[in-house]
Enzyme design. Sequence first.
Site, PDB file in Angstrom:
ATOM      1  N   GLU A 170       6.452  19.726 -11.349  1.00  0.00           N
ATOM      2  CA  GLU A 170       6.562  18.301 -10.990  1.00  0.00           C
ATOM      3  C   GLU A 170       7.373  18.199  -9.709  1.00  0.00           C
ATOM      4  O   GLU A 170       8.230  19.028  -9.453  1.00  0.00           O
ATOM      5  CB  GLU A 170       7.296  17.538 -12.103  1.00  0.00           C
ATOM      6  CG  GLU A 170       6.560  17.527 -13.416  1.00  0.00           C
ATOM      7  CD  GLU A 170       7.466  17.076 -14.557  1.00  0.00           C
ATOM      8  OE1 GLU A 170       8.557  16.542 -14.295  1.00  0.00           O
ATOM      9  OE2 GLU A 170       7.076  17.283 -15.707  1.00  0.00           O
ATOM     10  N   LYS A 223      10.356  17.034  -7.508  1.00  0.00           N
ATOM     11  CA  LYS A 223      11.713  16.611  -7.838  1.00  0.00           C
ATOM     12  C   LYS A 223      12.016  15.367  -7.013  1.00  0.00           C
ATOM     13  O   LYS A 223      12.297  15.440  -5.826  1.00  0.00           O
ATOM     14  CB  LYS A 223      12.724  17.719  -7.548  1.00  0.00           C
ATOM     15  CG  LYS A 223      14.105  17.395  -8.074  1.00  0.00           C
ATOM     16  CD  LYS A 223      14.980  18.624  -8.081  1.00  0.00           C
ATOM     17  CE  LYS A 223      16.298  18.364  -8.795  1.00  0.00           C
ATOM     18  NZ  LYS A 223      17.093  17.276  -8.216  1.00  0.00           N
ATOM     19  N   ASP A 239      13.671  12.267  -5.304  1.00  0.00           N
ATOM     20  CA  ASP A 239      15.028  12.068  -4.809  1.00  0.00           C
ATOM     21  C   ASP A 239      15.428  10.604  -5.021  1.00  0.00           C
ATOM     22  O   ASP A 239      15.385   9.789  -4.109  1.00  0.00           O
ATOM     23  CB  ASP A 239      15.097  12.451  -3.326  1.00  0.00           C
ATOM     24  CG  ASP A 239      16.496  12.855  -2.928  1.00  0.00           C
ATOM     25  OD1 ASP A 239      17.394  12.836  -3.806  1.00  0.00           O
ATOM     26  OD2 ASP A 239      16.688  13.188  -1.750  1.00  0.00           O
ATOM     27  N   TYR A 248       9.259  11.421 -16.627  1.00  0.00           N
ATOM     28  CA  TYR A 248       8.952  12.842 -16.780  1.00  0.00           C
ATOM     29  C   TYR A 248       9.494  13.473 -18.054  1.00  0.00           C
ATOM     30  O   TYR A 248       9.379  14.669 -18.242  1.00  0.00           O
ATOM     31  CB  TYR A 248       9.453  13.631 -15.575  1.00  0.00           C
ATOM     32  CG  TYR A 248      10.886  13.346 -15.193  1.00  0.00           C
ATOM     33  CD1 TYR A 248      11.937  13.747 -16.012  1.00  0.00           C
ATOM     34  CD2 TYR A 248      11.178  12.667 -14.006  1.00  0.00           C
ATOM     35  CE1 TYR A 248      13.249  13.482 -15.670  1.00  0.00           C
ATOM     36  CE2 TYR A 248      12.489  12.398 -13.660  1.00  0.00           C
ATOM     37  CZ  TYR A 248      13.518  12.811 -14.488  1.00  0.00           C
ATOM     38  OH  TYR A 248      14.811  12.536 -14.154  1.00  0.00           O
ATOM     39  N   LYS A 278      14.296  24.347  -4.935  1.00  0.00           N
ATOM     40  CA  LYS A 278      14.662  23.423  -3.860  1.00  0.00           C
ATOM     41  C   LYS A 278      14.075  23.860  -2.518  1.00  0.00           C
ATOM     42  O   LYS A 278      13.908  25.044  -2.249  1.00  0.00           O
ATOM     43  CB  LYS A 278      16.196  23.361  -3.727  1.00  0.00           C
ATOM     44  CG  LYS A 278      16.917  22.946  -4.992  1.00  0.00           C
ATOM     45  CD  LYS A 278      16.825  21.461  -5.241  1.00  0.00           C
ATOM     46  CE  LYS A 278      17.804  20.689  -4.392  1.00  0.00           C
ATOM     47  NZ  LYS A 278      19.072  20.417  -5.052  1.00  0.00           N
ATOM     48  N   CYS A 282      14.809  11.855  39.711  1.00  0.00           N
ATOM     49  CA  CYS A 282      13.929  12.409  38.677  1.00  0.00           C
ATOM     50  C   CYS A 282      13.878  13.935  38.794  1.00  0.00           C
ATOM     51  O   CYS A 282      13.611  14.460  39.874  1.00  0.00           O
ATOM     52  CB  CYS A 282      12.523  11.825  38.832  1.00  0.00           C
ATOM     53  SG  CYS A 282      11.311  12.633  37.770  1.00  0.00           S
ATOM     54  N   CYS A 342      10.136  14.876  40.165  1.00  0.00           N
ATOM     55  CA  CYS A 342       9.616  14.570  41.504  1.00  0.00           C
ATOM     56  C   CYS A 342      10.708  14.211  42.502  1.00  0.00           C
ATOM     57  O   CYS A 342      10.425  14.054  43.693  1.00  0.00           O
ATOM     58  CB  CYS A 342       8.602  13.429  41.420  1.00  0.00           C
ATOM     59  SG  CYS A 342       9.351  11.858  40.928  1.00  0.00           S
ATOM     60  N   CYS A 368      11.728   7.118  35.634  1.00  0.00           N
ATOM     61  CA  CYS A 368      11.360   7.538  36.978  1.00  0.00           C
ATOM     62  C   CYS A 368      10.379   6.497  37.509  1.00  0.00           C
ATOM     63  O   CYS A 368       9.443   6.113  36.809  1.00  0.00           O
ATOM     64  CB  CYS A 368      10.693   8.912  36.919  1.00  0.00           C
ATOM     65  SG  CYS A 368       9.709   9.288  38.372  1.00  0.00           S
ATOM     66  N   CYS A 376       4.382  10.735  39.662  1.00  0.00           N
ATOM     67  CA  CYS A 376       5.286  11.834  39.303  1.00  0.00           C
ATOM     68  C   CYS A 376       4.524  12.861  38.471  1.00  0.00           C
ATOM     69  O   CYS A 376       3.884  12.502  37.485  1.00  0.00           O
ATOM     70  CB  CYS A 376       6.459  11.259  38.518  1.00  0.00           C
ATOM     71  SG  CYS A 376       7.463  12.498  37.692  1.00  0.00           S
TER      72      CYS A 376
HETATM   73  S1  IVH Z   1      13.890  17.081 -15.601  1.00  0.00           S
HETATM   74  C1  IVH Z   1      16.738  18.698 -18.655  1.00  0.00           C
HETATM   75  N1  IVH Z   1      12.090  16.368 -13.823  1.00  0.00           N
HETATM   76  O1  IVH Z   1      16.870  16.020 -11.106  1.00  0.00           O
HETATM   77  C2  IVH Z   1      15.963  18.442 -17.410  1.00  0.00           C
HETATM   78  N2  IVH Z   1      14.394  15.969 -13.341  1.00  0.00           N
HETATM   79  O2  IVH Z   1      19.073  18.090 -11.601  1.00  0.00           O
HETATM   80  C3  IVH Z   1      16.245  17.117 -16.872  1.00  0.00           C
HETATM   81  N3  IVH Z   1      14.798  14.855 -11.200  1.00  0.00           N
HETATM   82  O3  IVH Z   1      19.130  14.244 -13.068  1.00  0.00           O
HETATM   83  C4  IVH Z   1      15.609  16.799 -15.615  1.00  0.00           C
HETATM   84  N4  IVH Z   1      12.691  14.652 -10.611  1.00  0.00           N
HETATM   85  O4  IVH Z   1      17.528  12.907 -11.650  1.00  0.00           O
HETATM   86  C5  IVH Z   1      13.410  16.426 -14.124  1.00  0.00           C
HETATM   87  N5  IVH Z   1      10.415  15.734 -12.338  1.00  0.00           N
HETATM   88  C6  IVH Z   1      11.715  15.792 -12.652  1.00  0.00           C
HETATM   89  C7  IVH Z   1      12.725  15.292 -11.803  1.00  0.00           C
HETATM   90  C8  IVH Z   1      14.053  15.416 -12.179  1.00  0.00           C
HETATM   91  C9  IVH Z   1      13.948  14.399 -10.264  1.00  0.00           C
HETATM   92  C10 IVH Z   1      16.274  14.763 -11.103  1.00  0.00           C
HETATM   93  C11 IVH Z   1      16.891  14.006 -12.249  1.00  0.00           C
HETATM   94  C12 IVH Z   1      17.941  14.893 -12.836  1.00  0.00           C
HETATM   95  C13 IVH Z   1      18.107  15.924 -11.779  1.00  0.00           C
HETATM   96  C14 IVH Z   1      18.419  17.244 -12.458  1.00  0.00           C
END
Ligand code: IVH
Length: 677
Positions: free
Chosen positions: A117, A119, A121, A233, A321, A415, A418, A433, A438
Site C-alpha cells: 500500500e 504510505k 503522508d 487500511y 521509505k 547579459c 550577449c 536581457c 540574444c
Molecule cells: S499500517 C500496525 N498502512 O504510517 C501498522 N500505516 O508508521 C499500522 N500510514 O501511523 C500502520 N499509510 O499514519 C499503515 N497504508 C498504510 C499507511 C500507514 C500511512 C502511516 C500511519 C501510521 C504510520 C506508521
Amino acid sequence: MDEKQEASERIEELRRQIDHHNYRYYALDRPEVSDAEYDRLFAELVRLENDNPELITPDSPTQRVGFAPIEKFLPFHHEVPLLSLENAMQETDVLEFDRRVRKLLGHDAEDVEYVTEQKMDGLAVEMVYEDGNFVGAGTRGDGFTGEDVTANVKTIRAVPLKLHTPETGPPPPRRIAVRGEVFMEKSDFEALNETRRNAGEPVFANPRNAAAGSLRQLDPSITAGRPLRAYFYGFGTLEGHEFQTQWELLNQLRMWGLPTNPRSVLCANIGEAISYFEKLTAQRESLPYEIDGMVIKINRLDWQRSVGEKSRSPRWAIAYKFNPDEAQTHVLDIGVQVGRTGILTPVALLNPILVGGVTVKRATLHNMDEIERKGLRIGDAVIVHRAGDVIPEVSEVIESLRTGQEKPFHMPTACPSCGEAVVRLPEEAFHRCVNRNCPAQVKGSIVHYASRDAMNIDGLGHKIVSRFIDEGIISAVPDLYRLRAEGLENLPGFGAKSAQNLLAAIEGSKATTLARFLYALGISHVGSHMAELLAGHFGSFDAVRAAGVEDLKKISGVGDKVAFAVHSYFENPANRELVDRLLEAGVKAEEPAPARPVEPGFWLGKTVVFTGALSSMTRQEASALLASRGARITDNISGKTDVVVAGADPGSKLAKAEKLGVRIMNEAEFTGMLDES
Ligand code: IVH
C-alpha cells in the site's frame, strides 16, 4: 398524499441519492453525476429540511457540521493500540524482513504473499462504526490515547456517516474501529494556501501540516471548509465479522463505502513487492497526493497474528521509505542562466551531492528576491531539496556554519550571453536581457519549440541547439525546416545516421495539433493547458490569429492577461513573420476531429494499449475489465492498435499514438465506455 408526507419522502430520496453519490465519488472514485448536479440535490435537501425542521435527523448529509466550537479536545482511547511501523531504507532491509517473516512462519523456502500500500503522508485516525453508524473518531496520539476529533471528522465528506450495505456480500459489522489516513491532495493544498496568502494568513508548509492543522481545529466549521480526504487500511476492534486477508479487508472496506487507496497491489512474493516499489518511485511525483514510501503487509491475517508484534510495531509489516529528498552541501559559486524570455535565473553551483539517488551539481535560486530572502552568500552551507523530475532548489541556508569567508552575490548588469543591458522592471521579481536576438533567448525558444509537449522533435535538445546556433547553422525557429543532411553530416561527432534521424523528426513535426503549435510558439502565459483551451475554442490557427482581445476573453478560463498576451503576440510584426515562415515551411496545425460515439460491444476484438497511471483502478484491474469484454491488451503501439488509454503522465506512447492516428481515450472517456459496453 399530504404535503408533509411528500416532503418526508422526498427528503429520504435525496439523502439516499446523496449518500449514493458520495459512495461513487469517494469510495469508488467513479462519480455518476457532475459536481453541479450533486450541489443541486444537496441544495434541495437543505431547503426541504429548512422548511421542515422536525424531519432533520443527525445522520442527514446536511448535519455534518452539527457541533459548536470546544475549549479543548477530550481524550480518545484506542481499544486496540495503534502501532507504528518499522522503516526499511533499502532493498536489503526489505529482503531481511521477508527472511524473518518466513522463518517465523516456519517455512523458509516458500513465498509469502504481501499486500503493498502507499504510505500516505497525512495523519492516522481511527473511526468507530456501530451497526453501520459513525459514532466517533480519534487521532493516533501516543498509540493508546489520542484526541477525540469526532465533530471534525464528521465534516469530512469522504468519511461516510453511515456505512453502505452492498447488494451482495456481508453487511457492515456490529462494531468496527477502522483505521486510515486523513490527508489533503496537493492541488487542494495549493488552492488553500493561495486563498490564505490572498487573505494575508500564514500558509501551510506542506499538505501533511495542512491536513493536521485542519483536523485539529477546535471549531468544526473551520474543518468543514477544508478539503480533507481519507483512505482506510486497517482495523482495531471488530465485532460481528471476520476477514481472512488484508486484500479482502481492503475490498470489503470499499464495498462498505470507506475509501481505500486504489493503487494497492497484491504481490505473490517479496520480489514483486520490490519491483512495485521501483514503479512507485517513478510515479511518486505524478500522484495527486504526497506519499513517503510503501507499506508491505503479510496478506493472510492468520499469518499476521502468528508472527505477532513487538512492543511498538508489528512484525508483519514494514514501511519501505523513499530516499530522502534533501541533503546538505556547499555553494561553490553562483552562475546566471538566460531563458527563452530573457529572464536571468541565478543558479547555485554546488559541491556535488547525492539527493534522492541522483547526483546534484546545480540548484535553481529562482531570482534575486529569493536570494535576498534566504540571505544566501557564495560559500554558504545549504540544504538542497529535490522532488522527482523537478529542478533541485536550495531550500535553506545554514547560517550557523558560516566561516566569515562567504561573499554576497550581485546580478550582472550586462547579459552573460550577449553583453547587452540587463533591466529590472519595477513590478517584476526578475532581471531581463533586453536584446530580443540574444543567442541565449533564441536557443531557449528553439528548445521550447522542439520540446515534448510542443512540437515533440526527438533529439533536438539544448546541447544540439546550442551547437547549431554557435556554429551559425540556424538562427531562428523556422531555420529548422531548412536543415539538410549535407550541412549536418560534416559536423564533428554528428554521423549520417543521427543527421537522418533528426531530419526525419523535424519533418514529422510538421503535422501537429493546433494546441501543440500554439504552445510551441512560446506566447507569454500560454502553457499547454491554455493552448488546449484556445485550440478547442477557435478550432483553426487562422481563427486564433485573427481573434481580438474581446473574442479571447469570452472563453471561460481566459482572463485579461492571457487575452492581451495572445492578441499582442500576433500584432507584433516579427512574430507574424516568424509564424508565416513556419506555415510556408509546411507546418500544418489542425484540431483533431471529435471522438466518435460508442457502439455497444465496443471492446470486442479491439487491441488496446495503456499508458500513464489511471486514478480509479490499477492497470491490472483495467486490463481484466477489458479482457472480459473481449479486448486484447498489448504493450506496444503499432498500426494494429485500436485504442490507447492515456492516464496521468503518459509516456512517449501517447506521442506515437498521435502520430499513427490511433484513437486516444482519457480516463473519463475510458470509464464511460466501460459502463456502456
Ligand atoms: S499500517 C500496525 N498502512 O504510517 C501498522 N500505516 O508508521 C499500522 N500510514 O501511523 C500502520 N499509510 O499514519 C499503515 N497504508 C498504510 C499507511 C500507514 C500511512 C502511516 C500511519 C501510521 C504510520 C506508521
